[in-house]
Design an enzyme around this catalytic site. Structure first.
Site, PDB file in Angstrom:
ATOM      1  N   HIS A  27       0.841  -1.204   0.000  1.00  0.00           N
ATOM      2  CA  HIS A  27       0.000   0.000   0.000  1.00  0.00           C
ATOM      3  C   HIS A  27       0.879   1.258   0.000  1.00  0.00           C
ATOM      4  O   HIS A  27       0.628   2.210  -0.743  1.00  0.00           O
ATOM      5  CB  HIS A  27      -0.851   0.071   1.273  1.00  0.00           C
ATOM      6  CG  HIS A  27      -1.907  -0.975   1.401  1.00  0.00           C
ATOM      7  ND1 HIS A  27      -2.053  -1.743   2.528  1.00  0.00           N
ATOM      8  CD2 HIS A  27      -2.909  -1.356   0.563  1.00  0.00           C
ATOM      9  CE1 HIS A  27      -3.086  -2.552   2.387  1.00  0.00           C
ATOM     10  NE2 HIS A  27      -3.615  -2.353   1.194  1.00  0.00           N
ATOM     11  N   LYS A  51     -17.580  -6.392   7.991  1.00  0.00           N
ATOM     12  CA  LYS A  51     -16.270  -7.023   8.201  1.00  0.00           C
ATOM     13  C   LYS A  51     -15.703  -6.542   9.519  1.00  0.00           C
ATOM     14  O   LYS A  51     -15.551  -5.327   9.723  1.00  0.00           O
ATOM     15  CB  LYS A  51     -15.305  -6.580   7.080  1.00  0.00           C
ATOM     16  CG  LYS A  51     -15.013  -7.595   6.030  1.00  0.00           C
ATOM     17  CD  LYS A  51     -13.747  -7.141   5.316  1.00  0.00           C
ATOM     18  CE  LYS A  51     -13.615  -7.667   3.925  1.00  0.00           C
ATOM     19  NZ  LYS A  51     -12.524  -6.978   3.193  1.00  0.00           N
ATOM     20  N   ARG A 100      -1.624  -5.977  -8.462  1.00  0.00           N
ATOM     21  CA  ARG A 100      -0.556  -6.917  -8.112  1.00  0.00           C
ATOM     22  C   ARG A 100      -0.340  -7.962  -9.188  1.00  0.00           C
ATOM     23  O   ARG A 100       0.765  -8.380  -9.469  1.00  0.00           O
ATOM     24  CB  ARG A 100      -0.884  -7.610  -6.779  1.00  0.00           C
ATOM     25  CG  ARG A 100      -0.760  -6.705  -5.590  1.00  0.00           C
ATOM     26  CD  ARG A 100      -1.357  -7.316  -4.373  1.00  0.00           C
ATOM     27  NE  ARG A 100      -2.787  -7.526  -4.548  1.00  0.00           N
ATOM     28  CZ  ARG A 100      -3.622  -7.849  -3.576  1.00  0.00           C
ATOM     29  NH1 ARG A 100      -3.175  -8.043  -2.375  1.00  0.00           N
ATOM     30  NH2 ARG A 100      -4.905  -8.001  -3.822  1.00  0.00           N
ATOM     31  N   SER A 137      -3.084  -7.493   3.159  1.00  0.00           N
ATOM     32  CA  SER A 137      -3.276  -7.325   4.606  1.00  0.00           C
ATOM     33  C   SER A 137      -3.661  -8.662   5.241  1.00  0.00           C
ATOM     34  O   SER A 137      -3.220  -8.982   6.350  1.00  0.00           O
ATOM     35  CB  SER A 137      -4.371  -6.291   4.885  1.00  0.00           C
ATOM     36  OG  SER A 137      -4.008  -5.049   4.371  1.00  0.00           O
TER      37      SER A 137
HETATM   38  O1  PNS Z   1      -8.479  -2.992   0.620  1.00  0.00           O
HETATM   39  P1  PNS Z   1      -9.700  -3.540  -0.067  1.00  0.00           P
HETATM   40  O2  PNS Z   1     -10.631  -4.186   0.942  1.00  0.00           O
HETATM   41  O3  PNS Z   1      -9.366  -4.451  -1.205  1.00  0.00           O
HETATM   42  O4  PNS Z   1     -10.460  -2.277  -0.695  1.00  0.00           O
HETATM   43  C1  PNS Z   1     -11.651  -2.400  -1.441  1.00  0.00           C
HETATM   44  C2  PNS Z   1     -12.390  -1.045  -1.469  1.00  0.00           C
HETATM   45  C3  PNS Z   1     -12.718  -0.627  -0.038  1.00  0.00           C
HETATM   46  C4  PNS Z   1     -11.489  -0.002  -2.085  1.00  0.00           C
HETATM   47  C5  PNS Z   1     -13.681  -1.207  -2.310  1.00  0.00           C
HETATM   48  O5  PNS Z   1     -14.424  -2.268  -1.829  1.00  0.00           O
HETATM   49  C6  PNS Z   1     -14.508   0.056  -2.324  1.00  0.00           C
HETATM   50  O6  PNS Z   1     -14.208   0.986  -3.048  1.00  0.00           O
HETATM   51  N1  PNS Z   1     -15.552   0.085  -1.470  1.00  0.00           N
HETATM   52  C7  PNS Z   1     -16.377   1.252  -1.287  1.00  0.00           C
HETATM   53  C8  PNS Z   1     -17.806   1.010  -1.647  1.00  0.00           C
HETATM   54  C9  PNS Z   1     -18.069   1.357  -3.078  1.00  0.00           C
HETATM   55  O7  PNS Z   1     -17.818   2.467  -3.531  1.00  0.00           O
HETATM   56  N2  PNS Z   1     -18.569   0.375  -3.805  1.00  0.00           N
HETATM   57  C10 PNS Z   1     -18.835   0.482  -5.213  1.00  0.00           C
HETATM   58  C11 PNS Z   1     -17.618   0.047  -5.986  1.00  0.00           C
HETATM   59  S1  PNS Z   1     -18.070  -0.282  -7.597  1.00  0.00           S
END
Ligand code: PNS
Length: 169
Positions: A27, A51, A100, A137
């Site tokens: 990150h 979560k 990644r 993570s």
């Molecule tokens: O670190 P992560 O858990 O892989 O991050 C995923 C994250 C939080 C970036 C993604 O799930 C997200 O953007 N969630 C916010 C909710 C949202 O905007 N959802 C619509 C996406 S199309």
């Protein structure tokens, strides 16, 4: 004062979103590279109430602030809800995400297309430094429960936080 603000130009902003439970060197690599490309990088710790994290959102924010302080242009906040709303509220036109491996691409593409369709916000993919291509993570948390403390995977302050937290569990 120097830079775009002093010349009356708008600041170029981008967001690096994620759960950051906890922040890893992977990150940090992406945030650091974004901080060289944009005037301000917002790190959005997205709240997912379904979560249960190892660290609270406040703890994650504190760790991220500590390890990004040296960049000088990183702002860290939490957000509950859609990422596009976070962007709209702060006039952020770009999301920066690390890729990644090909396995990341499918889902990231779907999110990028959805976010663009919802609001016009663009997603820029940065290829992860190969040193971190296996890193997540979840794996860090798993590894840190064993004999390895993950010192090569996360910043030292996060190693300490993991040691403390896992001792209590
Ligand atoms: O670190 P992560 O858990 O892989 O991050 C995923 C994250 C939080 C970036 C993604 O799930 C997200 O953007 N969630 C916010 C909710 C949202 O905007 N959802 C619509 C996406 S199309």
């Amino acid at each position: 004062m120097t830079g775009p603000e002093s010349e009356g130009l708008p600041l170029r902003r981008a967001v690096c979103p994620g759960s950051f439970d906890p922040i890893t060197n992977g990150h940090l690599d992406i945030i650091g590279r974004a901080s060289k490309l944009y005037d301000v990088v917002h790190v959005a710790v997205m709240i997912n109430q379904s979560k249960h994290g190892l660290f609270t959102v406040e703890e994650r924010i504190e760790l991220i602030r500590e390890v990004t302080r040296e960049y000088g242009n990183v702002e860290v906040e939490s957000h509950h809800g859609l990422l596009v709303d976070f962007c709209k509220q702060r006039d952020i036109p770009a999301i920066v995400k690390g890729l990644r491996a090909v396995s990341d691409f499918d889902y990231e593409l779907q999110m990028a297309q959805m976010n663009n369709g919802l609001s016009g916000v663009e997603t820029l993919f940065v290829p992860t430094n190969p040193t971190y291509s296996f890193l997540s993570s979840s794996l860090v948390k798993e590894v840190a429960t064993g004999v390895c403390d993950g010192a090569h995977l996360v910043p030292p302050v996060v190693v300490e936080a993991l040691r403390e937290r896992l001792k209590k569990h």
